[in-house]
Design a protein around this motif. Structure first.
Motif, PDB file in Angstrom:
ATOM      1  N   PHE A  43       8.537   3.625  15.430  1.00 55.93           N
ATOM      2  CA  PHE A  43       6.611   2.997  15.388  1.00 55.93           C
ATOM      3  C   PHE A  43       6.882   2.108  13.781  1.00 55.93           C
ATOM      4  O   PHE A  43       6.731   0.938  13.317  1.00 55.93           O
ATOM      5  N   ALA A  44       7.187   2.879  12.679  1.00 54.47           N
ATOM      6  CA  ALA A  44       7.041   2.850  10.900  1.00 54.47           C
ATOM      7  C   ALA A  44       7.345   2.016  10.669  1.00 54.47           C
ATOM      8  O   ALA A  44       7.306   1.128   9.710  1.00 54.47           O
ATOM      9  N   HIS A  45       9.405   1.372  11.509  1.00 60.26           N
ATOM     10  CA  HIS A  45      10.266   0.917  11.369  1.00 60.26           C
ATOM     11  C   HIS A  45       9.703  -0.744  10.904  1.00 60.26           C
ATOM     12  O   HIS A  45       9.453  -1.253  10.404  1.00 60.26           O
ATOM     13  N   LEU A  46       8.612  -0.433  12.116  1.00 59.38           N
ATOM     14  CA  LEU A  46       8.318  -2.519  13.184  1.00 59.38           C
ATOM     15  C   LEU A  46       7.353  -2.414  11.989  1.00 59.38           C
ATOM     16  O   LEU A  46       6.729  -3.567  11.536  1.00 59.38           O
ATOM     17  N   LEU A  47       6.322  -1.571  11.584  1.00 66.18           N
ATOM     18  CA  LEU A  47       5.404  -1.873  10.972  1.00 66.18           C
ATOM     19  C   LEU A  47       5.589  -1.931   9.476  1.00 66.18           C
ATOM     20  O   LEU A  47       5.598  -3.413   8.746  1.00 66.18           O
ATOM     21  N   TRP A  48       6.473  -1.454   9.034  1.00 62.79           N
ATOM     22  CA  TRP A  48       7.229  -1.657   7.474  1.00 62.79           C
ATOM     23  C   TRP A  48       7.530  -2.661   7.029  1.00 62.79           C
ATOM     24  O   TRP A  48       7.088  -3.441   6.016  1.00 62.79           O
ATOM     25  N   ASP A  49       8.230  -3.147   8.298  1.00 66.54           N
ATOM     26  CA  ASP A  49       9.267  -4.217   8.012  1.00 66.54           C
ATOM     27  C   ASP A  49       7.815  -6.301   8.219  1.00 66.54           C
ATOM     28  O   ASP A  49       8.544  -6.771   8.117  1.00 66.54           O
ATOM     29  N   ASN A  50       6.877  -5.219   8.496  1.00 69.41           N
ATOM     30  CA  ASN A  50       6.165  -6.676   8.957  1.00 69.41           C
ATOM     31  C   ASN A  50       4.916  -6.001   7.792  1.00 69.41           C
ATOM     32  O   ASN A  50       3.467  -6.545   7.965  1.00 69.41           O
ATOM     33  N   ARG A  83       1.171  -0.804  -0.076  1.00 68.22           N
ATOM     34  CA  ARG A  83      -0.295   0.313   0.058  1.00 68.22           C
ATOM     35  C   ARG A  83       0.825   1.604  -0.107  1.00 68.22           C
ATOM     36  O   ARG A  83       0.474   2.104   0.541  1.00 68.22           O
ATOM     37  N   ALA A  84       2.070   1.192  -0.669  1.00 73.58           N
ATOM     38  CA  ALA A  84       3.328   2.501  -0.305  1.00 73.58           C
ATOM     39  C   ALA A  84       2.793   3.114  -1.459  1.00 73.58           C
ATOM     40  O   ALA A  84       3.426   2.132  -2.424  1.00 73.58           O
ATOM     41  N   ASN A  85       2.900   4.245  -1.922  1.00 69.71           N
ATOM     42  CA  ASN A  85       3.180   5.363  -3.229  1.00 69.71           C
ATOM     43  C   ASN A  85       4.655   4.926  -3.134  1.00 69.71           C
ATOM     44  O   ASN A  85       5.294   4.415  -2.248  1.00 69.71           O
ATOM     45  N   ARG A  86       4.678   5.341  -4.650  1.00 70.09           N
ATOM     46  CA  ARG A  86       5.851   5.682  -4.779  1.00 70.09           C
ATOM     47  C   ARG A  86       7.001   6.848  -3.866  1.00 70.09           C
ATOM     48  O   ARG A  86       8.492   5.830  -3.546  1.00 70.09           O
ATOM     49  N   ALA A  87       6.416   7.678  -3.725  1.00 67.05           N
ATOM     50  CA  ALA A  87       6.891   8.271  -2.601  1.00 67.05           C
ATOM     51  C   ALA A  87       7.929   7.693  -1.483  1.00 67.05           C
ATOM     52  O   ALA A  87       8.521   7.584  -0.314  1.00 67.05           O
ATOM     53  N   TYR A  88       6.607   7.035  -1.156  1.00 65.69           N
ATOM     54  CA  TYR A  88       6.786   6.568   0.294  1.00 65.69           C
ATOM     55  C   TYR A  88       7.461   5.137   0.514  1.00 65.69           C
ATOM     56  O   TYR A  88       8.659   4.845   1.430  1.00 65.69           O
ATOM     57  N   ARG A  89       7.912   4.339  -1.037  1.00 64.74           N
ATOM     58  CA  ARG A  89       8.992   4.058  -0.843  1.00 64.74           C
ATOM     59  C   ARG A  89      10.059   4.192  -0.748  1.00 64.74           C
ATOM     60  O   ARG A  89      10.915   2.861  -0.294  1.00 64.74           O
ATOM     61  N   VAL A  90      10.346   5.236  -1.605  1.00 67.11           N
ATOM     62  CA  VAL A  90      11.781   5.871  -1.669  1.00 67.11           C
ATOM     63  C   VAL A  90      11.999   6.262  -0.535  1.00 67.11           C
ATOM     64  O   VAL A  90      12.950   6.109   0.488  1.00 67.11           O
ATOM     65  N   PHE A  91      11.079   6.825   0.373  1.00 61.95           N
ATOM     66  CA  PHE A  91      11.177   7.799   1.349  1.00 61.95           C
ATOM     67  C   PHE A  91      11.703   6.558   2.183  1.00 61.95           C
ATOM     68  O   PHE A  91      12.517   6.090   3.541  1.00 61.95           O
TER      69      PHE A  91
END
Length: 221
Positions: free
Chosen positions: A55-62, A4-12
């Motif tokens: 928090f984003a790190h934990l969620l991103w990796d899941n 669900r991450a858009n392109r900007a979110y994926r890069v950042f």
């Protein structure tokens, strides 16, 4: 990167994740409590200005690209404001006639399957020992309005990187980001209450209690 991450979110997001992998250590527990479905709330304690990235790190990796409620002034800041807009974060207009807009936007995000993170206290804790302070009732209102799962997550360690009153982060020696994910908070008995304001406060207190209990476990206190 989460789907669900858009392109900007994926890069950042990918850039920040790589930094945190290099600069911090992690002790994440209870990950099995994260819902497998889309659209849920995360309630956390607020220790530091770097909390959104931990928090984003934990969620991103899941597999989750979270959305955070952030004060509206940040959306006007150079660079940061652009990133917040492009990654779909939600502004909070405190003390204005638009104060309720953030909850409306959060409700819409949850309805489309996004995961929204709210630091239940509404601000960084002012307790000298970093225990949670009184919560704001917004998360209770949002939880009862949407009826999505509410997942409590407690953290400990971010304050060692950027503590209260500190202007510059201290990553070395590498600090351990300890995070405990709890089971979704049961609020089903509050869904059909007619006294919505009282119910929202009760829901908020119940959520904050679960976060505090998880924090006690992490700290061993």
């Amino acid at each position: 990167a989460p789907q669900r991450a858009n392109r900007a979110y994926r890069v950042f997001g990918g850039f920040v994740r790589n930094l945190l992998m290099a600069l911090t250590k992690r002790d994440w527990r209870g990950l099995e409590n994260l819902p497998g479905t889309e659209g849920f709330l995360v309630a956390g304690n607020h220790l530091s200005n770097i909390d959104p990235v931990t928090f984003a790190h934990l969620l991103w990796d899941n597999g989750v690209a979270p959305k955070f409620l952030a004060k509206s002034s940040l959306f006007k800041a150079p660079i940061v404001g652009g990133l917040l807009h492009r990654t779909g974060q939600i502004p909070v207009f405190r003390g204005t006639t638009r104060a309720a807009d953030s909850l409306t936007a959060a409700e819409q995000a949850l309805a489309t399957g996004d995961v929204v993170v709210i630091f239940t206290e509404g601000t960084i804790t002012r307790d000298p020992d970093y225990w949670p302070i009184s919560p704001k009732s917004g998360i209770g209102r949002l939880a009862l309005a949407t009826r999505v799962p509410v997942v409590p997550i407690a953290q400990w360690g971010a304050q060692e990187v950027l503590g209260s009153g500190s202007k510059f982060p201290k990553f070395f020696p590498r600090k351990v980001m300890r995070m405990q994910v709890g089971a979704p908070v049961d609020l089903s008995d509050l869904y059909d209450r007619t006294d919505t304001s009282v119910a929202a406060k009760e829901a908020t207190a119940r959520i904050m209690s679960q976060v505090a209990t998880l924090l006690e476990e992490i700290r061993g206190e």
